[in-house]
Design a protein around this motif. Structure first.
Motif, PDB file in Angstrom:
ATOM      1  N   SER A  63       0.713  -1.181   0.042  1.00  0.00           N
ATOM      2  CA  SER A  63       0.115   0.067  -0.051  1.00  0.00           C
ATOM      3  C   SER A  63       1.216   1.192  -0.022  1.00  0.00           C
ATOM      4  O   SER A  63       0.245   2.283   0.127  1.00  0.00           O
ATOM      5  CB  SER A  63      -1.032  -0.079   1.086  1.00  0.00           C
ATOM      6  OG  SER A  63      -0.133   0.225   2.492  1.00  0.00           O
ATOM      7  N   ALA A  64       2.186   1.024  -0.164  1.00  0.00           N
ATOM      8  CA  ALA A  64       3.097   2.216  -0.255  1.00  0.00           C
ATOM      9  C   ALA A  64       2.636   3.583  -0.987  1.00  0.00           C
ATOM     10  O   ALA A  64       2.318   2.968  -2.392  1.00  0.00           O
ATOM     11  CB  ALA A  64       4.380   1.741  -0.438  1.00  0.00           C
ATOM     12  N   ASP A  65       2.719   4.587  -0.807  1.00  0.00           N
ATOM     13  CA  ASP A  65       2.073   5.487  -1.631  1.00  0.00           C
ATOM     14  C   ASP A  65       3.105   5.989  -2.676  1.00  0.00           C
ATOM     15  O   ASP A  65       4.071   6.042  -2.352  1.00  0.00           O
ATOM     16  CB  ASP A  65       1.777   6.834  -0.854  1.00  0.00           C
ATOM     17  CG  ASP A  65       0.885   7.959  -1.645  1.00  0.00           C
ATOM     18  OD1 ASP A  65       1.648   8.721  -2.468  1.00  0.00           O
ATOM     19  OD2 ASP A  65      -0.148   8.101  -1.305  1.00  0.00           O
ATOM     20  N   SER A  66       2.621   6.010  -3.925  1.00  0.00           N
ATOM     21  CA  SER A  66       3.472   5.896  -5.173  1.00  0.00           C
ATOM     22  C   SER A  66       4.238   7.633  -5.132  1.00  0.00           C
ATOM     23  O   SER A  66       5.339   7.628  -5.645  1.00  0.00           O
ATOM     24  CB  SER A  66       2.620   5.811  -6.402  1.00  0.00           C
ATOM     25  OG  SER A  66       1.621   6.540  -6.570  1.00  0.00           O
ATOM     26  N   LEU A  67       3.421   8.535  -4.758  1.00  0.00           N
ATOM     27  CA  LEU A  67       3.569  10.070  -4.741  1.00  0.00           C
ATOM     28  C   LEU A  67       5.109  10.018  -3.476  1.00  0.00           C
ATOM     29  O   LEU A  67       5.835  10.671  -3.854  1.00  0.00           O
ATOM     30  CB  LEU A  67       2.860  10.823  -4.454  1.00  0.00           C
ATOM     31  CG  LEU A  67       1.714  11.224  -5.411  1.00  0.00           C
ATOM     32  CD1 LEU A  67       0.404  12.075  -4.922  1.00  0.00           C
ATOM     33  CD2 LEU A  67       2.277  11.738  -6.855  1.00  0.00           C
ATOM     34  N   TRP A  68       4.792   9.487  -2.558  1.00  0.00           N
ATOM     35  CA  TRP A  68       5.887   9.499  -1.557  1.00  0.00           C
ATOM     36  C   TRP A  68       6.860   8.796  -2.033  1.00  0.00           C
ATOM     37  O   TRP A  68       8.027   9.270  -1.926  1.00  0.00           O
ATOM     38  CB  TRP A  68       5.430   8.808  -0.157  1.00  0.00           C
ATOM     39  CG  TRP A  68       4.573   9.723   0.627  1.00  0.00           C
ATOM     40  CD1 TRP A  68       3.248   9.634   0.923  1.00  0.00           C
ATOM     41  CD2 TRP A  68       4.981  10.688   1.210  1.00  0.00           C
ATOM     42  NE1 TRP A  68       2.791  10.555   1.670  1.00  0.00           N
ATOM     43  CE2 TRP A  68       3.923  11.515   1.994  1.00  0.00           C
ATOM     44  CE3 TRP A  68       6.352  11.606   1.509  1.00  0.00           C
ATOM     45  CZ2 TRP A  68       3.675  12.444   2.794  1.00  0.00           C
ATOM     46  CZ3 TRP A  68       6.334  12.622   2.309  1.00  0.00           C
ATOM     47  CH2 TRP A  68       5.021  13.191   2.924  1.00  0.00           C
ATOM     48  N   LEU A 110       9.404  -2.362   9.728  1.00  0.00           N
ATOM     49  CA  LEU A 110      10.232  -2.889   8.762  1.00  0.00           C
ATOM     50  C   LEU A 110       9.896  -2.642   7.398  1.00  0.00           C
ATOM     51  O   LEU A 110      10.827  -2.757   6.537  1.00  0.00           O
ATOM     52  CB  LEU A 110       9.724  -4.656   8.899  1.00  0.00           C
ATOM     53  CG  LEU A 110      10.640  -5.597   8.201  1.00  0.00           C
ATOM     54  CD1 LEU A 110      11.990  -5.496   8.357  1.00  0.00           C
ATOM     55  CD2 LEU A 110       9.972  -7.012   8.579  1.00  0.00           C
ATOM     56  N   ALA A 111       8.705  -2.601   7.101  1.00  0.00           N
ATOM     57  CA  ALA A 111       8.567  -2.070   5.516  1.00  0.00           C
ATOM     58  C   ALA A 111       8.999  -0.788   5.404  1.00  0.00           C
ATOM     59  O   ALA A 111       9.728  -0.853   4.174  1.00  0.00           O
ATOM     60  CB  ALA A 111       6.934  -1.859   5.411  1.00  0.00           C
ATOM     61  N   ALA A 112       9.023   0.276   6.153  1.00  0.00           N
ATOM     62  CA  ALA A 112       9.842   1.468   5.685  1.00  0.00           C
ATOM     63  C   ALA A 112      11.356   1.325   5.656  1.00  0.00           C
ATOM     64  O   ALA A 112      11.806   1.633   4.604  1.00  0.00           O
ATOM     65  CB  ALA A 112       9.630   2.438   6.882  1.00  0.00           C
TER      66      ALA A 112
END
Length: 339
Positions: free
Chosen positions: A52-57, A303-305
């Protein structure tokens, strides 16, 4: 001394069996740490968080990473410009990619990448005295900036009351190693060839090294404004990497403040630097994930970050980094053969 070569610079070799074993050990440690972290979290939550990581970020993270290479290239560009020698910024950008990649892939306290860039500059026609000058300024500014961001991180920890018995050994080891490197490069800048004892000059390699160091441009080495510019550009690389971690955290929905991201990145980098494992595999991820979690983020998101950050700083640049590294070394070897 031949204008197109810099004799005496140590040879840098591509990763061999020893490095491969180290990488394998690091990957195994990384696997253990990921498994350990997910033992206390939810695998499905971790995977959904990652997806779900935001593509803009993430696009902003790419921009930050490109800026790190631009800062590294700008250090060399400013040094060469100060001496009146013009080099293509695009070419220096390529060398910066090689430098930052080699510093991770060939652990040597930052020496590997610097030496490769120095040889690349010599191949591009930069005079040996100027190459040595640039090498000394770059090395000093890198170690000084790393020491500064490390000290800042430990001061913030101390001020917050979080630095205790667990972090004190790391703080002492980190400061000792970086301070020694800063002092060593400072002495090289101030004394140049005179740093080598006269008794050692009867040994040919020592005499050659004294000659090379003595040829460095004193006017540039004593230019405080230039060294300060290089120092702040190196600081910029660390801040941009820490900013990439903050962006990675925000991309997966973590409410991490910039100071926490800075602390997590710098302290994890310190642990990785002192670790004998190439690339800091496992040690960086474990430390960074743990710190983000301790500072209030969920274990899955932390962990994801961390893995997103490492994807941008290590894994994505690995293919172009290896290709550019091999290309640069092959071209330098061919150039040296033709001299």
């Amino acid at each position: 001394m031949d204008r197109k070569s810099v004799p005496g610079l140590p040879e840098i070799e591509l990763p061999g069996i020893g490095a491969a074993i180290g990488w394998l050990a690091g990957l195994l440690l990384l696997g253990v740490i990921v498994s350990f972290a997910l033992h206390f979290g939810d695998v499905q939550v971790f995977l959904s968080t990652l997806k779900s990581a935001d593509s803009l970020w993430l696009a902003a993270a790419v921009a930050f990473q490109i800026a790190t290479y631009a800062c590294a290239a700008a250090v060399w560009f400013r040094i060469l410009s100060r001496a009146g020698t013009r080099q293509s910024f695009a070419g220096l950008f390529k060398l910066a990619v090689v430098q930052l990649f080699a510093n991770q892939a060939l652990p040597s306290s930052g020496l590997s990448g610097t030496m490769i860039v120095a040889k690349g500059l010599a191949r591009r026609g930069v005079a040996p005295p100027l190459v040595m000058t640039a090498l000394l300024v770059d090395g000093f500014s890198y170690y000084a900036s790393y020491l500064m961001v490390g000290l800042l991180a430990f001061v913030i920890l101390w001020h917050s009351g979080d630095i205790g018995a667990a972090w004190l050994p790391l703080a002492i080891a980190f400061v000792t190693v970086l301070l020694a490197l800063v002092l060593a490069t400072f002495l090289l800048i101030r004394r140049q060839g005179r740093i080598i004892p006269k008794a050692a000059l009867h040994w040919a390699p020592a005499a050659k090294m004294a000659q090379i160091l003595g040829s460095a441009r004193t006017d540039i080495l004593r230019d405080g404004k230039l060294i300060l510019e290089a120092f702040f550009l190196q600081i910029g690389v660390f801040l941009l990497d820490a900013g990439t971690l903050w962006i990675a955290a925000r991309s997966v929905g973590l409410a991490v403040d910039p100071v926490s991201a800075f602390l997590s990145f710098v302290l994890a980098s310190g642990v990785a630097t002192l670790s004998p494992i190439p690339l800091g595999l496992g040690t960086f991820e474990g430390t960074c994930t743990g710190l983000l979690h301790v500072m209030g983020s969920g274990i899955e998101g932390s962990l994801a970050a961390t893995l997103i950050l490492r994807g941008f700083t290590l894994w994505l640049p690995m293919v172009p980094g290896l290709w550019l590294l091999r290309s640069e070394m092959d071209e330098t070897a061919l150039h040296d053969t033709n001299l």
